[in-house]
Design a protein around this motif. Sequence first.
Motif, short mmCIF file in Angstrom:
data_model
loop_
_atom_site.label_atom_id
_atom_site.label_comp_id
_atom_site.label_asym_id
_atom_site.label_seq_id
_atom_site.Cartn_x
_atom_site.Cartn_y
_atom_site.Cartn_z
N ARG C 277 -3.07 28.60 -28.42
CA ARG C 277 -1.79 28.05 -27.96
C ARG C 277 -0.77 29.15 -27.72
NH1 ARG C 277 -2.07 22.86 -27.76
NH2 ARG C 277 -3.93 21.91 -28.67
N LEU C 278 0.14 28.90 -26.83
CA LEU C 278 1.05 29.95 -26.35
C LEU C 278 1.92 30.53 -27.46
CD1 LEU C 278 2.14 31.54 -23.92
CD2 LEU C 278 3.87 29.74 -23.64
N TRP C 323 3.37 25.23 -37.18
CA TRP C 323 3.72 26.14 -36.08
C TRP C 323 5.16 26.61 -36.18
CZ3 TRP C 323 0.71 28.56 -32.53
CH2 TRP C 323 -0.62 28.13 -32.43
N GLU C 324 6.03 25.76 -36.69
CA GLU C 324 7.45 26.20 -36.76
C GLU C 324 7.58 27.38 -37.72
OE1 GLU C 324 6.05 23.41 -37.76
OE2 GLU C 324 7.20 22.33 -39.30
N LYS C 325 6.77 27.33 -38.79
CA LYS C 325 6.80 28.46 -39.73
C LYS C 325 6.17 29.70 -39.09
CE LYS C 325 8.62 27.83 -43.88
NZ LYS C 325 10.01 27.91 -43.42
N PHE C 327 6.26 30.65 -36.00
CA PHE C 327 7.22 31.34 -35.13
C PHE C 327 8.26 32.09 -35.96
CE2 PHE C 327 5.29 28.81 -31.83
CZ PHE C 327 5.39 29.62 -30.72
N GLN C 328 8.61 31.54 -37.12
CA GLN C 328 9.54 32.25 -38.01
C GLN C 328 8.91 33.54 -38.53
OE1 GLN C 328 10.93 30.00 -41.43
NE2 GLN C 328 11.75 28.42 -40.07
N PHE C 334 10.99 30.75 -29.86
CA PHE C 334 10.32 29.56 -29.32
C PHE C 334 11.15 29.11 -28.12
CE2 PHE C 334 9.53 25.07 -28.80
CZ PHE C 334 8.17 24.96 -28.99
N PHE C 355 8.68 17.93 -40.66
CA PHE C 355 8.57 19.32 -40.20
C PHE C 355 9.36 20.19 -41.15
CE2 PHE C 355 12.04 17.20 -37.88
CZ PHE C 355 13.11 17.96 -38.31
N LYS C 356 9.18 21.48 -41.00
CA LYS C 356 9.94 22.43 -41.82
C LYS C 356 11.08 22.99 -40.99
CE LYS C 356 5.62 23.45 -44.18
NZ LYS C 356 4.58 24.44 -44.52
#
Lengths: 413, 413, 357, 357
Positions: C277-278, C323-325, C327-328, C334, C355-356
């Motif tokens: 995934r991107l 995924w949110e983590k 990117f962090q 993002f 979500f986180k």
Amino acid sequence: MTDKKRPMLDELKKGKWPSFVKEMERMEEKPAVKDLLGLLETSYEDKTVHWKHGGIVGVTGYGGGVIGRYSDLGHIYPNVAEFHTMRVNQPSGWFYTSDSIRTLCDIWEKHGSGLTNMHGATGDAILLGTTTQHLQPCFNDLSDAGWDLGGSGSNMRTPSACAGPARCQNACIDTLHLCHDITNEFQDYLHRPMWPYKFKIKISGCANDCVAAVARADFSIVGTWRDSIRVDQDAVKEYANGGYDIFNMVVKKCPSHCISFDKETADFSIDDENCVRCMHCINKMPKALRIGKDTGATILIGGKATIVQSAFLSWVIVPFMKLNKEDGYAELKDLLERIWEWWDENAKVRERVGELIYRKGMRTFLKEVGLEAKAQMVKHPRANPYFFWWPEEINQAASSDASQEAAADAEVK
Amino acid sequence: MTDKKRPMLDELKKGKWPSFVKEMERMEEKPAVKDLLGLLETSYEDKTVHWKHGGIVGVTGYGGGVIGRYSDLGHIYPNVAEFHTMRVNQPSGWFYTSDSIRTLCDIWEKHGSGLTNMHGATGDAILLGTTTQHLQPCFNDLSDAGWDLGGSGSNMRTPSACAGPARCQNACIDTLHLCHDITNEFQDYLHRPMWPYKFKIKISGCANDCVAAVARADFSIVGTWRDSIRVDQDAVKEYANGGYDIFNMVVKKCPSHCISFDKETADFSIDDENCVRCMHCINKMPKALRIGKDTGATILIGGKATIVQSAFLSWVIVPFMKLNKEDGYAELKDLLERIWEWWDENAKVRERVGELIYRKGMRTFLKEVGLEAKAQMVKHPRANPYFFWWPEEINQAASSDASQEAAADAEVK
Amino acid sequence: MTEVRKAKTDIGPPHYEKMLPQIIKDNYGKWKYHEYIKSGVLKHVPESGDALFSVRVGSPRLLSIATLRDFADIADKYCDGHLRFTSRHNVEFLLSDESKVEPLIDEIEAMGWPVGGTGNSLNNIIHTQGWIHCHSAATDASATVKAVMDELFDYFKNDQLPAKLKISMACCLNMCGAVHCSDIAFVGIHRTIPRINDEGVAKGCEIPNVIASCPTGAIRPNPKAKSVSINEEKCMYCGNCYTVCPSLTIMDAQNDGVAIFVGGKVANTRSGPAFSRLAIPWVPNNPPRWPELVDAIKHLTEIWVKNAKPGERYGEWIERIGWEKFFQIAELPFTDKHIDDFIFSVPTFRTTSNFKY
Amino acid sequence: MTEVRKAKTDIGPPHYEKMLPQIIKDNYGKWKYHEYIKSGVLKHVPESGDALFSVRVGSPRLLSIATLRDFADIADKYCDGHLRFTSRHNVEFLLSDESKVEPLIDEIEAMGWPVGGTGNSLNNIIHTQGWIHCHSAATDASATVKAVMDELFDYFKNDQLPAKLKISMACCLNMCGAVHCSDIAFVGIHRTIPRINDEGVAKGCEIPNVIASCPTGAIRPNPKAKSVSINEEKCMYCGNCYTVCPSLTIMDAQNDGVAIFVGGKVANTRSGPAFSRLAIPWVPNNPPRWPELVDAIKHLTEIWVKNAKPGERYGEWIERIGWEKFFQIAELPFTDKHIDDFIFSVPTFRTTSNFKY
Ligand code: SRM
Ligand code: SRM
Ligand code: SRM
Ligand code: SRM
Ligand code: SF4
Ligand code: SF4
Ligand code: SF4
Ligand code: SF4
Ligand code: SF4
Ligand code: SF4
Ligand code: SF4
Ligand code: SF4
């Protein structure tokens, strides 16, 4: 009006669950209801419906709130040849006083079938069945008594909200106040269809989503918090001592595995940074765990049923919004207006906002309504390499050089 | 041919990883390679490619196996003005003798650049770069030496297979034999493009899928078994005594939680009915666990890269097929022929079989190729109510009654 | 054709049996287990109790016949003349005599060929033609792969990673090499719409095929010019129209570059196959060593090495933390590009408040 | 309109505060926890230490004003005149005096109104109009719901299920009531394509809208008849064209019926919201009690009760065992109808060899 026997309806008076047939028969003295009973028996015989599409009927000044309905057996059941319903906007959270109920009953006794749905799936109190000529008088009496109609047609539909702070410790936002406030703020959108299609708003005070906002609303407001779950260690121990299987019923079921629990000491701690606030542990130990204090809501968009492009569940567009009563929920209302404007300008007839976003792409939606892309909006990023660049992101000089190459290229060939 | 400096290519001779530039320079005495080096340096300067689309070139009798290639800088690098590649069908599993390698080298020294790709992503041995006039002579020599070309264009592509039983204890099927057998059975489809688009077949001996069959082949054959994993308890204990963390590395990672393990006694048992044969536990304890004995393969379809409708991973169409060497894999070949026939008849130009199934629906595919629907074909059943009925499934009388109703209906309105 | 002689056709590839060493013929299908002797050396033990040793040698895949002949000589010297190539383009020397393993390794490494890439190591980078042979390449394959492998070389040599690390490369969206299911994938991309050479289109291209080739339906006929026109709004520069029609030039040296995807996997083990995934939409084409690309991939590799639990493939690690983590932790922006807007987009949207932050 | 007087418009609903009992006004937003006193009775305790008791009463949703007045009287007698309705159409009486709870229950049950539906019980069945009021209904709502609730009555009364059981019903594919995310959902469906009344279409329908209404693009214009024609191959009988054009009659008494979906969920708890998925494509319309439907739902409920672990919602149970096992346990045939073939079908296909036989 016929005196037809109703063996099948009689069959449905039996059994332990309250019978809708009995309810209807309680109103049988009303000719319309008697005919309705006959019509229904006929439907059971024919195994099919005996209603036709509704024409445009309504009350002066409104485009919605009434569902016109006509029977194809009007010649047999004249009293339901016309049988329209009125959608009465419920009080937030469906709280009533006995008197307010009686008022509605009196009005409906005077003007309609005396049958209701408490409530409709969108949330309205539904007055089930009357004739065209009664619509306006009925509305007048409702209005005089302080009631108004809800939505129908291509407009904002009647917002609804869970019991929230009135009856629930999990309420992260004042669902009732917000619901009432929005409903009144947008009366015009609610009563006068001027949009491509319907638009629904539902408000749940927490992630338990007791009004199914994510499944049934184009715009879903779900309460949540930003800080940490409040843990009362003594209360946890009481659960443990009470023999409650904290480990298997709570800890193991935490979707993000962020609870640590010591079976011996019954020490219970949550890694809040990794908690996704799903409510599970709080639900299972309400006396020991409480929602955080820095509360607000997650905003999701696009929820709808099957038609046309299959059902969508709403998806996140604002991970956390602090809903300020003080400024009258300005941020939220402003967002709604921007969304409506974009949707109204771009949607085809009968295209829900979620379907428009699917067609145009989230990137267009976000840009047009002025929201920032956030990782919380997706389960995972795209797998395909089919992404777009905004003009300002690319080297413009290039295209010209490139064209030259192209030309050159062409010669060579 | 120019004597251009190549500072950028020189840069790429440094570093610990073997350098493709050095490989090219080992052939620099060949004019074509010298020009290729120059062309590449130019590409690095221009930051772009200097090849054009290939025209139709090939060898007599075949429609595929050769990729035509021309440079747009032929005026500067005449020796790569034409620079076609030939795809030589590799031996199953990419096993070679030193002599067979030398034979290929000698032929390619005589007819081409002396550069190769061992191997191409589809699996062929790629002879990288020659001129049109050398194609036929080169093929003749290859053929005389017992080699044939692989696929290109809209035909069956060169099948490939993992090392399988030649080198691996996990092989549930004879990947090499099957690959060789299919390749020879379908020579005509391989060499003569007559289909809507390419069709790839890849064969992995087990669910580890070491040839990425599910990701890279339209038709993916993945070895598996029907009975149970063979457990050698003593060997398990050895792993345990050796300090291997069986619980965390194996038991906890089992996707279907079907392993029970006693940390004290190191008793290890698998609930085979619920094992999904993912290979994980076997991979982690190869000395203790072995694949079952009643082996065969799962057949999946539709795998492909991005273009056009985004990448698909192959999905299950036959949960278990017992691949019989005895009858020459009759069942498998028969299925392939049925699939090709349906695809060939129904697909648009450049429509992969997976994309056709997406367009027509699995129900059509299954019916046309004569397969039964199985729950193993889906992650989960459909959520939308948009399913179809075959004429024989519905009450035909109805439609006429219904039309009458319709008429009646119409009158009433 | 210059020559008239027609060769024998449809003979198929040489039979694999001819290629197998005696020890394999003897134990074909009777293997019991394998062991990792050391990084780059596999030992396979059959029921008979024999032992087959495979020494895996890293290859740039582009090999000269000179080198192939060297390999043949090595095979003769140590392996009774037997070797193979892997599905990721490495070379494997097959020995039945353990005592020859170390000498072989010494000799081949002395020639500059690294031994490794087994077990929990960085495997060879699957890649494609690039500027060496394909007209369609938006970036080069060989150079980018060389630059990345030079930088990550030690991960190939040693097998101490959390799990296997499969990096793949493709030079355009055709994605030869199927990079779409790799732990880390990088792909050559375009960022500007094709320039239309009307005359060329009119002369050389099948307009219906051109129109059909567009995934987003961005191409309309342009009858006046007997050509086509492209809707800027809808074109996402995939280049498929260029594949079917050379007169739709899509190469754009200033804007072409490389996109990086992560978290894919092929094996059915545990979680099953998954798409990459991107992560990073674009890094520039910067020959000869693509520093921006190399840094990005090194960074992406290191955060995984640092944060993954033993046994966790790249995507399994991300799935665990979200995924949110990711990117962090990766400190990557993002953007709207990361949100799918093609056919199957809706199922990728987050339809929950779980979500986180 | 007969009457000239125009009423005051846009006044909105009555303010909820007017509707709240004193105890709620006092403790608004200050609730601390809740307890289940017994099935159907909730106790909510605020910081102040007061206690609010809610008695939940099952309702057919279709209520006469006679009954509503009875409820009002009960509310006066026990609740200082306060009651509410729930999002699943039950009635809740709100008491501040614990001693009145049992008397209220006795009286209301004596009147034939069941108390229950809280905790791990079968909740009331969300449903829609059906043959009582909607022109679009492929089946009846009130009768099917009544028949199912009669059969599953004890599950409403007691709260000993593995988890909450949310059954929902819709009488056509418009799915008012959003049954698409319920533990068990049943939906009225058609199985034959609309019969076209050309004259009616020509007179009464906006042909472009009719064409646009079709999810599968099955409708083409029929210029000769100034009407439309429908492609049998592509029509899956959703009835949306009928919604926008009455002259496309889709009702078909012999073939209409009910489809049953399972495993959906709304709450974000644990796994998050999920769609219900097709279990049984069709059971016939068999008034007045739809025995085939009732048996099917009873069966589906019982296998869950028997096999689910404590705390597992229907879909969570299936996810754990896998859909292929579910079809085995349920002894339901898996057919081509169960395989999605609409827009988002591909992501539902099983792209791994990981499955159970
Ligand atoms: C009365 C009610 C069902 C009920 O018995 O409770 C209802 C009844 C009708 N709905 Fe609905 N919908 C009702 C809630 C819903 C819901 C649930 C919700 O709002 O939470 C949905 C699914 C959520 C959604 O909006 O997607 C729903 C999705 C539809 C649809 C499909 C819309 C779509 O985009 O998927 C239609 C079709 C249409 O609008 O043309 C529809 C259309 C209709 C119509 C007007 C029939 C028609 O095609 O014109 C029905 C009128 C029946 C009648 O004669 O009274 N109704 N409708 C509900 C409104 C009562 C109220 O105001 O409280
Ligand atoms: C040589 C090779 C890459 C390599 O360096 O290894 C290759 C090279 C080309 N591929 Fe490929 N493909 C090669 C394996 C693949 C694979 C991987 C595989 O087969 O496992 C894929 C992805 C899997 C798949 O098929 O989806 C692949 C997907 C494509 C596509 C996209 C097809 C699609 O439907 O997605 C195209 C475009 C087309 O066919 O028009 C394409 C087209 C091409 C063309 C012919 C360029 C063109 O558009 O005409 C390339 C010729 C390059 C050249 O000048 O030599 N190539 N191509 C591989 C074949 C070597 C061999 O025979 O062993
Ligand atoms: C030689 C080769 C097969 C061939 O016929 O060429 C091969 C050989 C083996 N694979 Fe593989 N795999 C080979 C490509 C693959 C691929 C395909 C690919 O990489 O493109 C995959 C799927 C990739 C993926 O999952 O993304 C693959 C996924 C595995 C796995 C599963 C790993 C996992 O993440 O669970 C195993 C099991 C393991 O490593 O424990 C495995 C195990 C093995 C074993 C141990 C099997 C055995 O006992 O012989 C072999 C040595 C593995 C090693 O290198 O440590 N092999 N293996 C391929 C070597 C490629 C290379 O040069 O690096
Ligand atoms: C009264 C009502 C809200 C309202 O404003 O009307 C309500 C009230 C409560 N809900 Fe709810 N929920 C109500 C509809 C819902 C819905 C919506 C629906 O059913 O359509 C949902 C989502 C449905 C779903 O998940 O499919 C819902 C999912 C929950 C959950 C999550 C359950 C789970 O599976 O994890 C909880 C937490 C729990 O039960 O532990 C919960 C918890 C609660 C609590 C315990 C909250 C509290 O402390 O006050 C309330 C009593 C629950 C009970 O009945 O046992 N409530 N609750 C609704 C009662 C409907 C009914 O008459 O049966
Ligand atoms: S949604 Fe949350 S706040 Fe609202 S009633 Fe349900 S549990 Fe309480
Ligand atoms: S709220 Fe959910 S995610 Fe957070 S700790 Fe509790 S169970 Fe875990
Ligand atoms: S796919 Fe299985 S059988 Fe084939 S090489 Fe890999 S592990 Fe061995
Ligand atoms: S093969 Fe996979 S599913 Fe089966 S027991 Fe081993 S780890 Fe579990
Ligand atoms: S990926 Fe694209 S550029 Fe690279 S070889 Fe394949 S088609 Fe050519
Ligand atoms: S580049 Fe791709 S998206 Fe753009 S016009 Fe060509 S085919 Fe369509
Ligand atoms: S579900 Fe269909 S039939 Fe039932 S009320 Fe809604 S629109 Fe009417
Ligand atoms: S019933 Fe549905 S699918 Fe059939 S034509 Fe009408 S809209 Fe299309």
